[in-house]
Design an enzyme around this catalytic site. Structure first.
Site, PDB file in Angstrom:
ATOM      1  N   LYS A 461       0.839  -1.198   0.000  1.00 37.24           N
ATOM      2  CA  LYS A 461       0.000   0.000   0.000  1.00 37.24           C
ATOM      3  C   LYS A 461       0.875   1.249   0.000  1.00 37.24           C
ATOM      4  O   LYS A 461       2.078   1.184   0.249  1.00 37.24           O
ATOM      5  CB  LYS A 461      -0.921  -0.007   1.217  1.00 37.24           C
ATOM      6  N   ARG A 560      -9.852   0.408  15.835  1.00 39.00           N
ATOM      7  CA  ARG A 560      -9.848   1.192  14.601  1.00 39.00           C
ATOM      8  C   ARG A 560     -10.925   0.622  13.682  1.00 39.00           C
ATOM      9  O   ARG A 560     -11.986   1.207  13.532  1.00 39.00           O
ATOM     10  CB  ARG A 560      -8.449   1.138  13.960  1.00 39.00           C
ATOM     11  N   TYR A 688      12.827  32.282   1.834  1.00 38.71           N
ATOM     12  CA  TYR A 688      11.602  33.053   2.064  1.00 38.71           C
ATOM     13  C   TYR A 688      11.551  33.618   3.486  1.00 38.71           C
ATOM     14  O   TYR A 688      12.015  33.010   4.452  1.00 38.71           O
ATOM     15  CB  TYR A 688      10.376  32.172   1.850  1.00 38.71           C
ATOM     16  N   MET A 737       8.981  24.851  -2.034  1.00 38.10           N
ATOM     17  CA  MET A 737       8.184  23.796  -2.644  1.00 38.10           C
ATOM     18  C   MET A 737       9.047  22.821  -3.432  1.00 38.10           C
ATOM     19  O   MET A 737       8.861  21.597  -3.346  1.00 38.10           O
ATOM     20  CB  MET A 737       7.117  24.389  -3.573  1.00 38.10           C
TER      21      MET A 737
END
Length: 793
Positions: A461, A560, A688, A737
């Site tokens: 997964k 869960r 930044y 980013m």
């Protein structure tokens, strides 16, 4: 093991230095340094490299013992180090290995042959490791230096040794024989590899048999008696002439069958019964290949294997090509075949037959020799005298390379890396390299902890924990695991569309995905009555009456997902009335298998699970698969393996404790490159919001990885860093980013240099700590835009 002065006395070389260190480790590749204080670095000078270049670097890293060639190093420049000075460092280490071998009287198996040496060695290890403490050649260490390093691993704890020996020229085997001194010899096959180094096959066979001059017995496979020198017949056990018995192996290819036959003959020589041998051979595990798999342009898949071009390795590569089913066409780009020992006419006719046999859709030959024999190949094939000619015509061929799996198979001299560079999918410099060999090794480690009847479900997964679900699944399928598990149906659909045929459990079967689950033959986890009823309704709606496999989730304390204890009576009653489904497994999740303080609770969960399974099986009237343990549970709760375990983070190289971590290999390496270096003055800011105010002049390197790639903003402003030339360099300013900045003021580095984000479990854990998180998050946060590169050896 030996002090430097002892080594000097044994080998007759000069000792120079003041620190008579004891050597425990021998190293000839500076990149693999682990324990500098007790390592002897062997500086070898070859046609491609010169180990003496790395002495200064290794001294800085703490190495204090060196074996060097006379006049290659100015030893007075390194007063903190000691040196063994030799006319021939390779011969010196071989002499030491030969001396070391004679200190042991244990049985030794020596393996040689053109193909199958490493496989036979590793399979013998798999078959015998429970009965012997085995010293064996690491990987394919069968060269002049590799054998020496292998033999030097012998110690008093070993009760059996298995070494492989490879040669390419006459006169080489005697040097290997002196180091190995095998009691039992093994000849796998005689093929075409390195034929160019011998005057003929007979000469090559005679050279191979020199390994066995003092052996008591020799197991011979793939070579008829008439081709074996007569003087060896009395000692030879020819596979095929011995007593016959039937056994099964978990492989279907001819090479594996031949290798298994060789192993069976050796095991008989060692006194194992036919029954035990049959059991051992059925449990054999596959070994990986040395291949690199990358996504290519025009929706292609590129398999890089351009490091050699002999016929035998070509066949291995073609076999691997056949495993790739995700593209429509299969293409091979191949250079002139070197080291074949065959006349060109016979060679290229045979090559053409191989392509036909392996259903190659398009062959592209590069080299004057293969081009001269173009008439042997099917119409539509293309030929070029050299690599540059092919590259000049690549645009005219590009339409034929769409949606194809392309095997690049060429000798180093043809520079196929230039072809790979153009065909591979363009991406930025940040890549996540996944070593499928290490994945294989890790899975085999966990398998060694299991009873042979316990199945393995592997978790793929979240893109295979960031490693790429499809390629990981393909490797797992090739290894013969029993089940895969994904979180959502769309992950399972992707695997099915990539021709993965293993059973796949979907752990979060959303209602909108039930149609896909049925269509793609996925198997849903059923964790409450709502999901059960929705799935039954969907089966009824599609008119499905045959039993569809499902997996029941029991809540034993995670709270869960899952049926609770109070639900079990109603669940059993409802299952009695549902012929449309068949319960394949019952499972639960353990809360804290990696936490010793929770062991009492874990044992309570195990007991609760056993009671739930007993009730369900009793009502169903048939046995089900039972699985409870995750990676940590496999190691720490062997009483809870039942008949299947779920392997997740462990197969990617994360151990439950320090002892286990030493036995695992990190599978993924995240790396990038320096884009630019700036000299920034004190008082200036970086990044930044001007968050990083420099208090002194600094060298700032910008690297192309940012939070969109999975390198979190939390790691900025010095909270973490990366590794440049082995040094940890902290981040400067905010993570952007697409990039971030590092302080490399103390490092001698340049633009374009490699930067390691992480390459081992410890570095992953440090990154997780900086995030106040866990290793799982580090791996699964890597975004899809980071290029995955797969490596197999």
């Amino acid at each position: 093991m030996y002090t430097l002065q002892q080594i000097a006395e044994i080998t007759g070389v000069k000792y120079s230095g003041t620190h008579n260190s004891t050597v425990l480790h021998f190293l000839n590749d500076s990149r693999n340094l682990q324990s500098p204080e007790d390592t002897l670095f062997i500086a070898l000078k070859t046609a491609r490299n010169n180990g003496h270049r790395y002495v200064a670097e290794l001294v800085k890293k703490g190495v204090r013992s060196f074996l060097v060639k006379k006049n290659e190093v100015e030893t007075h420049l390194y007063p903190e180090a000691s040196f063994l000075i030799s006319e021939d460092p390779l011969k010196t280490i071989q002499d030491l290995a030969a001396f070391h071998r004679k200190q042991f009287s244990l049985p030794v198996i020596g393996i040689t042959g053109s193909n199958g040496k490493t496989v036979v060695k590793e399979w013998l290890y798999q078959c015998l490791k429970d009965q012997y403490s085995i010293c064996r050649s690491p990987k394919s260490y069968n060269s002049q230096i590799g054998v020496a390093l292998s033999v030097l691993n012998l110690n008093e704890e070993h009760t059996l040794a298995i070494f492989e020996a490879g040669i390419s020229l006459p006169g080489e085997m005697e040097k290997l024989r002196c180091m190995i001194l095998p009691d039992l010899g093994v000849l796998t096959t005689i093929g075409s590899a390195h034929d160019e180094g011998f005057s003929g096959k007979e000469t090559k066979i005679e050279e191979k048999f020199k390994l066995f001059s003092a052996s008591k017995n020799i197991v011979v496979n793939g070579l008829p008696r008439v081709e074996v020198p007569v003087q060896h017949w009395e000692k030879c056990v020819f596979v095929g002439e011995t007593k016959k018995f039937i056994f099964k192996i978990p492989f279907t290819d001819e090479a594996s069958l031949a290798n298994a036959q060789t192993c069976a003959a050796v095991l008989l020589q060692l006194g194992l019964s036919e029954k035990i041998i049959a059991e051992k051979l059925m449990q054999l595990q596959p070994l990986a290949l040395r291949l690199e798999i990358k996504n290519g342009i025009n929706n292609s898949l590129i398999i890089n294997d351009f490091y050699n071009s002999d016929l035998d390795s070509l066949q291995i590569a073609l076999n691997f090509l056949q495993q790739q089913n995700r593209r429509v066409n299969k293409i091979i780009i191949v250079s002139d075949i070197e080291q074949s020992g065959m006349p060109p006419v016979k060679l290229y006719r045979h090559l053409s037959e191989l392509f036909v046999l392996n259903k190659i859709d398009l062959a592209i030959g590069i080299g004057k020799e293969i081009s001269q024999h173009a008439s042997f190949f099917p119409g539509g094939s293309h030929f070029f005298d050299d690599t540059q000619s092919f590259l000049d015509n690549l645009k005219t061929l590009s339409s034929k390379l769409h949606n194809a799996t392309i095997l690049l198979k060429g000798a180093r001299s043809f520079g196929f890396e230039n072809i790979a560079r153009l065909l591979q999918q363009k991406s930025h410099d940040t890549v996540f390299e996944i070593n499928l060999n290490r994945l294989t090794d890790n899975i085999n480690y966990f398998r060694s902890l299991l009873d042979s009847k316990v199945q393995v479900m592997c978790m793929v997964k979240a893109m295979g924990y960031g490693s790429g679900g499809v390629e990981i699944a393909r490797t797992l399928e090739h290894m013969g695991v029993h089940y895969l598990a994904v979180a959502y149906a769309d992950e399972g659909v992707e695997l099915r569309e990539s021709q993965i045929t293993l059973p796949i459990m979907v752990m979060n079967p959303e209602e909108d995905s039930l149609d896909d689950i049925i269509t793609y033959h996925l198997e849903p986890e059923i964790y409450n009555f709502r999901v059960l009823n929705s799935f039954i309704a969907k089966l009824d709606n599609q008119g499905i009456t045959e039993s569809f496999p499902i997996h029941l989730k029991i809540d034993t304390g995670m709270h869960r997902l899952g049926f609770e204890e109070k639900d079990l009576q109603q669940l059993c009653a409802q299952l009695d009335q549902l012929p449309q489904i068949k319960v394949k497994s019952v499972f639960s999740h353990l809360v804290g298998t990696d936490n010793n303080s929770l062991d009492d609770f874990t044992n309570e969960q195990i007991k609760m699970f056993e009671e739930a399974v007993s009730m369900i099986e009793g009502r169903l009237g048939y046995p089900v698969i039972k699985h409870l343990c995750n990676s940590a549970g496999i190691t720490r709760f062997k009483n809870a393996h039942f008949n299947m375990v779920r392997l997740g983070i462990g197969m990617y190289g994360m151990g439950v404790n320090a002892a286990e971590q030493k036995l695992l290999y990190n599978v993924g390496t995240l790396k990038t490159k320096i884009s630019q270096i700036k000299e920034v003055s004190a008082g200036e800011t970086v990044g930044y919001n001007r968050n990083a105010l420099l208090t002194k002049g600094s060298r700032i390197a910008t690297v192309p990885i940012g939070y969109a790639d999975g390198f979190s903003r939390m790691l900025g402003n010095g909270n973490h860093g990366m590794y440049v030339r082995g040094h940890f360099c902290k981040t400067v300013g905010n993570v952007c980013m697409d990039m971030c900045m590092l302080d490399v003021s103390a490092i001698n580095c340049a633009e374009g240099d490699e930067v390691i984000v992480f390459e081992n479990a410890e570095q992953i854990k440090l990154m997780a700590n900086a995030l106040n998180s866990i290793s799982y998050e580090v791996l699964t946060n890597l975004s899809a835009r980071v290029k995955r590169v797969y490596v197999q050896e």
